[in-house]
Design an enzyme around this catalytic site. Structure first.
Site, PDB file in Angstrom:
ATOM      1  N   GLY A  34       0.812  -1.211   0.000  1.00  0.00           N
ATOM      2  CA  GLY A  34       0.000   0.000   0.000  1.00  0.00           C
ATOM      3  C   GLY A  34       0.846   1.261   0.000  1.00  0.00           C
ATOM      4  O   GLY A  34       2.026   1.214  -0.363  1.00  0.00           O
ATOM      5  N   LEU A  36       0.485   3.635  -2.090  1.00  0.00           N
ATOM      6  CA  LEU A  36       0.862   3.502  -3.502  1.00  0.00           C
ATOM      7  C   LEU A  36       1.416   4.804  -4.071  1.00  0.00           C
ATOM      8  O   LEU A  36       0.929   5.883  -3.757  1.00  0.00           O
ATOM      9  CB  LEU A  36      -0.348   3.048  -4.322  1.00  0.00           C
ATOM     10  CG  LEU A  36      -0.955   1.708  -3.926  1.00  0.00           C
ATOM     11  CD1 LEU A  36      -2.096   1.336  -4.876  1.00  0.00           C
ATOM     12  CD2 LEU A  36       0.083   0.593  -3.880  1.00  0.00           C
ATOM     13  N   HIS A  37       2.450   4.672  -4.895  1.00  0.00           N
ATOM     14  CA  HIS A  37       3.051   5.808  -5.580  1.00  0.00           C
ATOM     15  C   HIS A  37       3.294   5.419  -7.042  1.00  0.00           C
ATOM     16  O   HIS A  37       2.951   4.305  -7.470  1.00  0.00           O
ATOM     17  CB  HIS A  37       4.340   6.239  -4.877  1.00  0.00           C
ATOM     18  CG  HIS A  37       5.326   5.144  -4.647  1.00  0.00           C
ATOM     19  ND1 HIS A  37       5.897   4.420  -5.682  1.00  0.00           N
ATOM     20  CD2 HIS A  37       5.839   4.608  -3.494  1.00  0.00           C
ATOM     21  CE1 HIS A  37       6.724   3.512  -5.192  1.00  0.00           C
ATOM     22  NE2 HIS A  37       6.702   3.592  -3.865  1.00  0.00           N
ATOM     23  N   HIS A  40       4.731   1.902  -7.856  1.00  0.00           N
ATOM     24  CA  HIS A  40       3.744   0.812  -7.857  1.00  0.00           C
ATOM     25  C   HIS A  40       2.887   0.875  -9.130  1.00  0.00           C
ATOM     26  O   HIS A  40       2.599  -0.137  -9.762  1.00  0.00           O
ATOM     27  CB  HIS A  40       2.813   0.930  -6.648  1.00  0.00           C
ATOM     28  CG  HIS A  40       3.492   0.874  -5.316  1.00  0.00           C
ATOM     29  ND1 HIS A  40       3.527   1.934  -4.450  1.00  0.00           N
ATOM     30  CD2 HIS A  40       4.157  -0.141  -4.693  1.00  0.00           C
ATOM     31  CE1 HIS A  40       4.174   1.597  -3.345  1.00  0.00           C
ATOM     32  NE2 HIS A  40       4.576   0.342  -3.467  1.00  0.00           N
ATOM     33  N   LYS A 152      13.578  -1.900  -7.898  1.00  0.00           N
ATOM     34  CA  LYS A 152      13.949  -1.115  -6.714  1.00  0.00           C
ATOM     35  C   LYS A 152      14.407  -2.041  -5.576  1.00  0.00           C
ATOM     36  O   LYS A 152      15.379  -1.767  -4.885  1.00  0.00           O
ATOM     37  CB  LYS A 152      12.734  -0.278  -6.288  1.00  0.00           C
ATOM     38  CG  LYS A 152      12.743   0.230  -4.873  1.00  0.00           C
ATOM     39  CD  LYS A 152      13.576   1.454  -4.765  1.00  0.00           C
ATOM     40  CE  LYS A 152      13.612   2.097  -3.389  1.00  0.00           C
ATOM     41  NZ  LYS A 152      12.939   1.482  -2.294  1.00  0.00           N
ATOM     42  N   SER A 188       9.755   5.729  -2.874  1.00  0.00           N
ATOM     43  CA  SER A 188       9.589   4.730  -1.830  1.00  0.00           C
ATOM     44  C   SER A 188       8.531   5.234  -0.855  1.00  0.00           C
ATOM     45  O   SER A 188       8.463   6.436  -0.579  1.00  0.00           O
ATOM     46  CB  SER A 188      10.907   4.523  -1.068  1.00  0.00           C
ATOM     47  OG  SER A 188      10.660   3.867   0.169  1.00  0.00           O
TER      48      SER A 188
HETATM   49  P1  AMP Z   1       6.288  -2.219  -1.462  1.00  0.00           P
HETATM   50  O1  AMP Z   1       4.898  -1.673  -1.367  1.00  0.00           O
HETATM   51  O2  AMP Z   1       7.347  -1.279  -1.042  1.00  0.00           O
HETATM   52  O3  AMP Z   1       6.400  -3.593  -0.846  1.00  0.00           O
HETATM   53  O4  AMP Z   1       6.561  -2.442  -3.020  1.00  0.00           O
HETATM   54  C1  AMP Z   1       5.683  -3.177  -3.809  1.00  0.00           C
HETATM   55  C2  AMP Z   1       6.299  -3.399  -5.174  1.00  0.00           C
HETATM   56  O5  AMP Z   1       6.566  -2.127  -5.776  1.00  0.00           O
HETATM   57  C3  AMP Z   1       7.648  -4.112  -5.094  1.00  0.00           C
HETATM   58  O6  AMP Z   1       7.746  -5.026  -6.182  1.00  0.00           O
HETATM   59  C4  AMP Z   1       8.632  -2.985  -5.214  1.00  0.00           C
HETATM   60  O7  AMP Z   1       9.880  -3.379  -5.749  1.00  0.00           O
HETATM   61  C5  AMP Z   1       7.908  -2.074  -6.171  1.00  0.00           C
HETATM   62  N1  AMP Z   1       8.427  -0.693  -6.075  1.00  0.00           N
HETATM   63  C6  AMP Z   1       8.630   0.026  -4.950  1.00  0.00           C
HETATM   64  N2  AMP Z   1       9.182   1.228  -5.249  1.00  0.00           N
HETATM   65  C7  AMP Z   1       9.337   1.251  -6.591  1.00  0.00           C
HETATM   66  C8  AMP Z   1       9.867   2.200  -7.527  1.00  0.00           C
HETATM   67  N3  AMP Z   1      10.345   3.384  -7.115  1.00  0.00           N
HETATM   68  N4  AMP Z   1       9.859   1.882  -8.838  1.00  0.00           N
HETATM   69  C9  AMP Z   1       9.381   0.691  -9.262  1.00  0.00           C
HETATM   70  N5  AMP Z   1       8.865  -0.249  -8.447  1.00  0.00           N
HETATM   71  C10 AMP Z   1       8.845   0.017  -7.132  1.00  0.00           C
END
Ligand code: AMP
Length: 283
Positions: A34, A36-37, A40, A152, A188
């Site tokens: 979650g 989300l940016h 994601h 990432k 992030s």
């Molecule tokens: P998280 O919510 O941080 O667990 O990330 C979920 C998914 O989004 C994971 O596969 C991350 O590697 C990916 N993700 C996180 N930050 C980025 C980013 N800046 N660019 C591309 N993918 C990302």
């Protein structure tokens, strides 16, 4: 744009997936925690045209946090996440409760051995066991044909690809490039914790990668020299504290002495109380 359906239990998720498969649809999964940016959403946009049923999972997985403080402060933005999923054509949000994922008596875990020992694994005990366990559970509930992860979290991507291959999961695990702020900082969910001063200095990760890449373009092939060039950038940055910075084989994540095969520079740096990771290809 139709609202995404919100699913709370593995049983309901599996039924929705089976119904889609019975109609001949491909099922795609983008696992997230979650908040989300655009990073994601780049994964969502990539997966959208490849599947009939697109599922985004949102689950802040307690099993993969090695510090209670990090889990407690992890940002939760459910309303915004829901709106973003709707705007990007997501069919279902799988957001199980912790009780549905880990009911009383839960005592199993799945572990990938070699790839998890160094780098993040060395600094975050138990982290990857938590990741692989939750991702296997998500795969079991969602039954995806394909799952999309970000580069990432490069080590995580390789660990999950390894698990899918080793355990014959039949899921195509696809990695996608890191999305960055215009100035180069990798997006992030944890960036919200940076003070304005820390936010400025957080650029040292991208700058360190740039410095190493400049040296590669100038002909340098020795990992020690590339590492030293990048390290100098981090060490010159006020408030930056290094966990690790390494030049590794892009597949096996073992340390390299020379760039004689596809290589990646990977690093983790604390900016105050916020831990940041970044990586990029070196050739
Ligand atoms: P998280 O919510 O941080 O667990 O990330 C979920 C998914 O989004 C994971 O596969 C991350 O590697 C990916 N993700 C996180 N930050 C980025 C980013 N800046 N660019 C591309 N993918 C990302």
């Amino acid at each position: 744009m139709p609202e995404p359906r919100v699913i709370r239990t593995p049983q309901e998720m599996a039924a929705a997936s089976q119904a889609a498969r019975a109609k001949g649809q491909r099922v795609g999964l983008v696992p997230t925690m979650g908040a989300l940016h655009a990073g994601h959403l780049s994964l969502v946009d990539f997966a959208r045209p490849l599947c009939g049923l697109l599922v985004v999972s949102i689950f802040v997985n307690p099993l993969q946090f090695d510090r209670a403080e990090d889990l407690e402060h992890y940002p939760v933005t459910w309303e915004a996440d829901h709106a973003l999923c709707a705007a990007h054509g997501v069919d279902a949000i799988y957001a199980p409760t912790a009780a549905a994922m880990y009911p009383q008596g839960f005592q199993s875990k799945v572990r990938v051995e070699g790839l998890t020992q160094e780098l993040e694994g060395a600094f975050r005990p138990g982290h990857f066991d938590g990741v692989t366990t939750v991702v296997l559970k998500l795969f079991n509930a969602v039954g995806p044909h394909l799952a999309v992860f970000g580069e990432k979290d490069y080590q995580q991507l390789r660990v999950i690809q390894r698990m899918a291959q080793d355990l014959d999961l039949g899921v195509e695990v696809i990695g996608r490039p890191t999305v960055r702020e215009p100035d180069g900082l990798a997006l992030s969910s944890r960036n919200v914790h940076l003070s304005p001063e820390e936010r400025k200095h957080a650029l040292c990760l991208r700058r360190a990668l740039d410095r190493a890449q400049e040296r590669v373009r100038a002909g340098e092939r020795g990992a020690a020299a590339l590492r030293a060039a990048a390290l100098a950038v981090i060490e010159a940055t006020p408030g930056a504290r290094l966990d690790y910075l390494e030049v590794v084989d892009a597949q096996e994540l073992t340390r390299l002495t020379r760039l004689d095969r596809p290589a990646r520079m990977v690093m983790a740096v604390w900016m105050g109380k916020t831990r940041l990771i970044d990586n990029d290809a070196l050739n």
